[in-house]
Design a protein around this motif. Sequence first.
Motif, mmCIF file in Angstrom:
data_model
loop_
_atom_site.group_PDB
_atom_site.id
_atom_site.type_symbol
_atom_site.label_atom_id
_atom_site.label_comp_id
_atom_site.label_asym_id
_atom_site.label_seq_id
_atom_site.Cartn_x
_atom_site.Cartn_y
_atom_site.Cartn_z
ATOM 1 N N ASN A 1 0.912 -1.431 -0.356
ATOM 2 C CA ASN A 1 -0.086 0.131 0.214
ATOM 3 C C ASN A 1 1.049 1.326 0.268
ATOM 4 O O ASN A 1 0.766 2.042 -0.434
ATOM 5 C CB ASN A 1 -0.538 0.175 1.254
ATOM 6 N N VAL A 2 2.088 1.242 0.794
ATOM 7 C CA VAL A 2 2.604 2.141 0.821
ATOM 8 C C VAL A 2 3.435 3.053 -0.881
ATOM 9 O O VAL A 2 3.224 3.975 -0.867
ATOM 10 C CB VAL A 2 4.277 2.386 1.674
ATOM 11 N N VAL B 1 -22.007 4.415 2.345
ATOM 12 C CA VAL B 1 -21.735 3.727 3.426
ATOM 13 C C VAL B 1 -22.074 2.464 3.507
ATOM 14 O O VAL B 1 -23.526 1.982 3.558
ATOM 15 C CB VAL B 1 -22.594 4.414 4.983
ATOM 16 N N THR B 2 -21.172 1.277 3.634
ATOM 17 C CA THR B 2 -21.314 0.065 3.496
ATOM 18 C C THR B 2 -20.832 -0.359 4.910
ATOM 19 O O THR B 2 -20.640 -0.190 6.111
ATOM 20 C CB THR B 2 -20.547 -0.801 2.207
ATOM 21 N N GLU B 3 -21.342 -1.851 4.961
ATOM 22 C CA GLU B 3 -20.701 -2.984 6.422
ATOM 23 C C GLU B 3 -19.507 -2.605 6.235
ATOM 24 O O GLU B 3 -18.934 -3.011 7.839
ATOM 25 C CB GLU B 3 -21.451 -4.155 6.353
ATOM 26 N N ARG B 4 -19.046 -2.284 5.270
ATOM 27 C CA ARG B 4 -17.580 -2.467 5.592
ATOM 28 C C ARG B 4 -16.785 -0.552 6.102
ATOM 29 O O ARG B 4 -15.394 -0.318 6.195
ATOM 30 C CB ARG B 4 -16.235 -2.643 4.584
ATOM 31 N N ASP C 1 -8.939 -0.986 10.346
ATOM 32 C CA ASP C 1 -7.928 -2.459 9.528
ATOM 33 C C ASP C 1 -7.489 -2.407 8.430
ATOM 34 O O ASP C 1 -8.468 -1.025 7.485
ATOM 35 C CB ASP C 1 -8.444 -3.614 10.157
ATOM 36 N N PRO C 2 -6.950 -2.905 7.847
ATOM 37 C CA PRO C 2 -6.375 -3.136 5.952
ATOM 38 C C PRO C 2 -8.163 -3.424 5.457
ATOM 39 O O PRO C 2 -8.818 -4.741 5.948
ATOM 40 C CB PRO C 2 -5.771 -4.265 5.723
ATOM 41 N N ALA D 1 -6.444 1.462 4.333
ATOM 42 C CA ALA D 1 -7.624 1.127 3.970
ATOM 43 C C ALA D 1 -8.239 1.311 2.058
ATOM 44 O O ALA D 1 -7.515 1.535 1.611
ATOM 45 C CB ALA D 1 -8.630 2.319 4.981
ATOM 46 N N THR D 2 -8.992 1.699 1.885
ATOM 47 C CA THR D 2 -9.859 1.378 0.892
ATOM 48 C C THR D 2 -10.949 3.330 0.797
ATOM 49 O O THR D 2 -11.492 3.215 1.588
ATOM 50 C CB THR D 2 -10.848 0.964 0.600
#
Length: 355
Positions: free
Chosen positions: A9-10, A148-151, A102-103, A126-127
Amino acid sequence: MTAPQPRPNVAEIPPYVAGKPPVPRPGLTSYKLSSNENPYPPLPGVVEAAMTAVERVNRYPDMGNTELYDALAARLRVPTDHLALATGSVALIYQLVQAFCDPGDEVVFAWRSFEAYPIAVAAAAATAVKVPVLADGRHDLDAMADAVTERTRVVLVCTPNNPTGPAVTQAELDAFLARIPPQVLVVVDEAYVEFVRMDDPVDGLVTHARHENAVLTRTFSKAYGLAGLRVGYAVAPPSVAGALRAVSLPFGVSSVAQAAAVASLEREPALLERVAALVAERDRVVAGLADAGCPVPEPQGNFVWFELGERTLEFAAAADEVGIVVRPFAGEGARVSIGETEANDRLIELARRWR
């Protein structure tokens, strides 16, 4: 032999592009209007307080930020355990995403908005979920709520929005919060709150008191004119504030920054007079731009936004030629800070010629 490699991700972290410094031009005073800085120097007494702290820089700063926490608690009328300090409000955004994601978890925010948001999200693996702003530069809060979702773990609301300028109303924010699940953290980024002049403005402190998932982030960089010292704060429920303090860099806020921030709070009436003068100058600039045939979205910060599309870099180059440096976002538009009167006059004249 394989060299050490950072997390994947970096490599995906977009670079932060800072506002360029002014370009020296013979016979012409150049102005930096690219970083939303306060054109006024620190208030009388603030530099003196900072210099007194400088004499003790052989010692670590107060890691507990005791004096500044106490001053903020008295000013905001909140308990100190509802506060967290960091090196500017941008650091608090990084810490919030780090502490709560979390990732792969999702962070929802408007776009275009503050450039550091996708950087903070990528740094935490994260996303990012980017929701386009409306045509007038405002947050599309309905679309953000729909995203907005459950994630989703965090939602960022930048008000006034940097770089487009408009702010969210309290009624809009209340309706939005009513749609957000209580386990999702809603961050109200109020870096420019002191400049807001509108009907039904957001009352961040009331919002914080009413919602256990609401956090405010504010800074001393803009209205207080301490951009070079890097100090900002969050107002949050104790559990959230505690998490921010837990992931903060030890001794992050320097003793010089703490002293200057406390001194600035003590001189807030004089500071607010300066803010009022900047708001009046902002209104003059907006009127001048409208008269020049170049209207801008309603600005509630200390900057204006030009929607320029593919001509953005051309506009930035033209501004450079007349001795003002703006912040271009290639292919989208340019943000221009409200600065010294002469600089603002040049901007209006440039807009008059540009159309």
